[in-house]
Motif scaffolding. Structure first.
Motif, PDB file in Angstrom:
ATOM      1  N   LEU A  21     -14.280 -39.186 -29.256  1.00  0.00           N
ATOM      2  CA  LEU A  21     -12.819 -39.117 -29.186  1.00  0.00           C
ATOM      3  C   LEU A  21     -12.204 -39.410 -30.545  1.00  0.00           C
ATOM      4  CD1 LEU A  21     -12.054 -40.823 -25.753  1.00  0.00           C
ATOM      5  CD2 LEU A  21     -12.112 -38.381 -26.303  1.00  0.00           C
ATOM      6  N   GLU A  22     -12.792 -40.343 -31.275  1.00  0.00           N
ATOM      7  CA  GLU A  22     -12.293 -40.649 -32.629  1.00  0.00           C
ATOM      8  C   GLU A  22     -12.433 -39.432 -33.529  1.00  0.00           C
ATOM      9  OE1 GLU A  22     -10.493 -42.427 -35.743  1.00  0.00           O
ATOM     10  OE2 GLU A  22     -10.528 -43.097 -33.673  1.00  0.00           O
ATOM     11  N   ALA A  23     -13.525 -38.702 -33.404  1.00  0.00           N
ATOM     12  CA  ALA A  23     -13.721 -37.493 -34.203  1.00  0.00           C
ATOM     13  C   ALA A  23     -12.672 -36.434 -33.846  1.00  0.00           C
ATOM     14  CB  ALA A  23     -15.128 -36.940 -33.990  1.00  0.00           C
ATOM     15  N   LEU A  24     -12.351 -36.312 -32.562  1.00  0.00           N
ATOM     16  CA  LEU A  24     -11.314 -35.363 -32.140  1.00  0.00           C
ATOM     17  C   LEU A  24      -9.942 -35.775 -32.682  1.00  0.00           C
ATOM     18  CD1 LEU A  24     -12.433 -34.757 -28.451  1.00  0.00           C
ATOM     19  CD2 LEU A  24     -12.569 -33.127 -30.356  1.00  0.00           C
ATOM     20  N   ARG A  25      -9.640 -37.075 -32.659  1.00  0.00           N
ATOM     21  CA  ARG A  25      -8.368 -37.566 -33.212  1.00  0.00           C
ATOM     22  C   ARG A  25      -8.278 -37.267 -34.706  1.00  0.00           C
ATOM     23  NH1 ARG A  25      -9.034 -41.696 -29.327  1.00  0.00           N
ATOM     24  NH2 ARG A  25     -10.288 -42.972 -30.710  1.00  0.00           N
ATOM     25  N   LEU A  26      -9.372 -37.469 -35.423  1.00  0.00           N
ATOM     26  CA  LEU A  26      -9.386 -37.203 -36.862  1.00  0.00           C
ATOM     27  C   LEU A  26      -9.162 -35.718 -37.140  1.00  0.00           C
ATOM     28  CD1 LEU A  26      -9.718 -38.224 -39.729  1.00  0.00           C
ATOM     29  CD2 LEU A  26     -12.183 -37.947 -39.467  1.00  0.00           C
ATOM     30  N   THR A  27      -9.787 -34.859 -36.352  1.00  0.00           N
ATOM     31  CA  THR A  27      -9.588 -33.416 -36.504  1.00  0.00           C
ATOM     32  C   THR A  27      -8.124 -33.059 -36.299  1.00  0.00           C
ATOM     33  OG1 THR A  27     -11.833 -32.946 -35.769  1.00  0.00           O
ATOM     34  CG2 THR A  27     -10.246 -31.154 -35.574  1.00  0.00           C
ATOM     35  N   ALA A  28      -7.509 -33.638 -35.270  1.00  0.00           N
ATOM     36  CA  ALA A  28      -6.097 -33.367 -34.998  1.00  0.00           C
ATOM     37  C   ALA A  28      -5.207 -33.890 -36.128  1.00  0.00           C
ATOM     38  CB  ALA A  28      -5.688 -33.991 -33.670  1.00  0.00           C
ATOM     39  N   LEU A  29      -5.486 -35.088 -36.612  1.00  0.00           N
ATOM     40  CA  LEU A  29      -4.687 -35.651 -37.714  1.00  0.00           C
ATOM     41  C   LEU A  29      -4.781 -34.789 -38.967  1.00  0.00           C
ATOM     42  CD1 LEU A  29      -5.463 -39.447 -37.347  1.00  0.00           C
ATOM     43  CD2 LEU A  29      -3.226 -38.366 -37.115  1.00  0.00           C
ATOM     44  N   GLU A  30      -5.979 -34.324 -39.281  1.00  0.00           N
ATOM     45  CA  GLU A  30      -6.156 -33.481 -40.462  1.00  0.00           C
ATOM     46  C   GLU A  30      -5.441 -32.137 -40.298  1.00  0.00           C
ATOM     47  OE1 GLU A  30     -10.375 -33.394 -41.090  1.00  0.00           O
ATOM     48  OE2 GLU A  30     -10.354 -35.325 -42.105  1.00  0.00           O
ATOM     49  N   ALA A  31      -5.454 -31.576 -39.095  1.00  0.00           N
ATOM     50  CA  ALA A  31      -4.771 -30.305 -38.852  1.00  0.00           C
ATOM     51  C   ALA A  31      -3.264 -30.462 -38.995  1.00  0.00           C
ATOM     52  CB  ALA A  31      -5.119 -29.782 -37.460  1.00  0.00           C
ATOM     53  N   ARG A  43       5.509 -22.091 -42.900  1.00  0.00           N
ATOM     54  CA  ARG A  43       5.533 -22.929 -41.707  1.00  0.00           C
ATOM     55  C   ARG A  43       6.131 -22.248 -40.489  1.00  0.00           C
ATOM     56  NH1 ARG A  43       7.830 -28.476 -43.463  1.00  0.00           N
ATOM     57  NH2 ARG A  43       6.526 -28.561 -45.284  1.00  0.00           N
ATOM     58  N   ARG A  44       6.474 -20.998 -40.578  1.00  0.00           N
ATOM     59  CA  ARG A  44       7.085 -20.320 -39.435  1.00  0.00           C
ATOM     60  C   ARG A  44       6.092 -20.065 -38.312  1.00  0.00           C
ATOM     61  NH1 ARG A  44      11.983 -16.959 -41.993  1.00  0.00           N
ATOM     62  NH2 ARG A  44      12.520 -18.648 -43.369  1.00  0.00           N
ATOM     63  N   THR A  45       4.827 -20.045 -38.624  1.00  0.00           N
ATOM     64  CA  THR A  45       3.790 -19.896 -37.612  1.00  0.00           C
ATOM     65  C   THR A  45       2.861 -21.103 -37.707  1.00  0.00           C
ATOM     66  OG1 THR A  45       2.351 -18.682 -39.126  1.00  0.00           O
ATOM     67  CG2 THR A  45       3.850 -17.374 -37.777  1.00  0.00           C
ATOM     68  N   LEU A  46       2.075 -21.294 -36.682  1.00  0.00           N
ATOM     69  CA  LEU A  46       1.112 -22.394 -36.714  1.00  0.00           C
ATOM     70  C   LEU A  46       0.018 -22.090 -37.732  1.00  0.00           C
ATOM     71  CD1 LEU A  46       0.559 -23.169 -32.934  1.00  0.00           C
ATOM     72  CD2 LEU A  46       1.879 -24.473 -34.571  1.00  0.00           C
ATOM     73  N   SER A  47      -0.357 -23.091 -38.485  1.00  0.00           N
ATOM     74  CA  SER A  47      -1.477 -22.910 -39.407  1.00  0.00           C
ATOM     75  C   SER A  47      -2.754 -22.772 -38.589  1.00  0.00           C
ATOM     76  CB  SER A  47      -1.563 -24.106 -40.352  1.00  0.00           C
ATOM     77  OG  SER A  47      -1.850 -25.286 -39.622  1.00  0.00           O
ATOM     78  N   ALA A  48      -3.765 -22.181 -39.179  1.00  0.00           N
ATOM     79  CA  ALA A  48      -5.033 -21.956 -38.473  1.00  0.00           C
ATOM     80  C   ALA A  48      -5.644 -23.259 -37.941  1.00  0.00           C
ATOM     81  CB  ALA A  48      -6.009 -21.215 -39.371  1.00  0.00           C
ATOM     82  N   PRO A  49      -5.699 -24.338 -38.742  1.00  0.00           N
ATOM     83  CA  PRO A  49      -6.284 -25.575 -38.203  1.00  0.00           C
ATOM     84  C   PRO A  49      -5.484 -26.139 -37.023  1.00  0.00           C
ATOM     85  CG  PRO A  49      -6.140 -25.701 -40.592  1.00  0.00           C
ATOM     86  CD  PRO A  49      -5.390 -24.479 -40.172  1.00  0.00           C
ATOM     87  N   LEU A  50      -4.168 -26.031 -37.082  1.00  0.00           N
ATOM     88  CA  LEU A  50      -3.341 -26.541 -36.000  1.00  0.00           C
ATOM     89  C   LEU A  50      -3.480 -25.660 -34.761  1.00  0.00           C
ATOM     90  CD1 LEU A  50      -1.386 -28.811 -35.389  1.00  0.00           C
ATOM     91  CD2 LEU A  50       0.470 -27.348 -36.169  1.00  0.00           C
ATOM     92  N   LYS A  51      -3.515 -24.365 -34.956  1.00  0.00           N
ATOM     93  CA  LYS A  51      -3.661 -23.432 -33.838  1.00  0.00           C
ATOM     94  C   LYS A  51      -4.995 -23.639 -33.121  1.00  0.00           C
ATOM     95  CE  LYS A  51      -2.587 -18.672 -32.802  1.00  0.00           C
ATOM     96  NZ  LYS A  51      -2.179 -17.388 -33.335  1.00  0.00           N
ATOM     97  N   ALA A  52      -6.018 -24.042 -33.856  1.00  0.00           N
ATOM     98  CA  ALA A  52      -7.332 -24.265 -33.272  1.00  0.00           C
ATOM     99  C   ALA A  52      -7.363 -25.428 -32.288  1.00  0.00           C
ATOM    100  CB  ALA A  52      -8.362 -24.488 -34.374  1.00  0.00           C
ATOM    101  N   LEU A  53      -6.359 -26.304 -32.335  1.00  0.00           N
ATOM    102  CA  LEU A  53      -6.303 -27.445 -31.419  1.00  0.00           C
ATOM    103  C   LEU A  53      -5.878 -27.028 -30.018  1.00  0.00           C
ATOM    104  CD1 LEU A  53      -4.516 -30.092 -33.650  1.00  0.00           C
ATOM    105  CD2 LEU A  53      -6.954 -29.890 -33.189  1.00  0.00           C
ATOM    106  N   PHE A  54      -5.274 -25.853 -29.862  1.00  0.00           N
ATOM    107  CA  PHE A  54      -4.730 -25.429 -28.590  1.00  0.00           C
ATOM    108  C   PHE A  54      -5.598 -24.363 -27.948  1.00  0.00           C
ATOM    109  CE2 PHE A  54      -1.206 -26.864 -31.221  1.00  0.00           C
ATOM    110  CZ  PHE A  54      -0.619 -27.805 -30.387  1.00  0.00           C
ATOM    111  N   ALA A  55      -5.648 -24.371 -26.618  1.00  0.00           N
ATOM    112  CA  ALA A  55      -6.417 -23.361 -25.887  1.00  0.00           C
ATOM    113  C   ALA A  55      -5.751 -22.000 -26.036  1.00  0.00           C
ATOM    114  CB  ALA A  55      -6.526 -23.741 -24.413  1.00  0.00           C
TER     115      ALA A  55
END
Length: 60
Positions: A21-31, A43-55
């Motif tokens: 879970l800590e690794a997942l939190r770190l991934t989200a924080l970095e995104a 910034r008008r669209t989600l960046s690739a790392p941020l988009k990867a957090l969502f299904a």
């Protein structure tokens, strides 16, 4: 899905200090950090790392 995630989904007890879970939190924080440091014009669209957090994501 990690065992902690499975326990969370089923309502069973889990430790929030789980290393997976800590690794997942770190991934989200970095995104989020990477997205927040994009130039305003990008910034008008989600960046690739941020988009990867969502299904799934919609157009808007």
């Amino acid at each position: 899905m990690t065992s902690a995630q499975a326990n969370m989904a089923s309502g069973a007890w889990y430790s929030c200090l789980d290393p997976e879970l800590e690794a997942l939190r770190l991934t989200a924080l970095e995104a989020v950090f990477a997205h927040n440091h994009l130039p305003p014009s990008e910034r008008r669209t989600l960046s690739a790392p941020l988009k990867a957090l969502f299904a799934a994501t919609g157009e808007n």
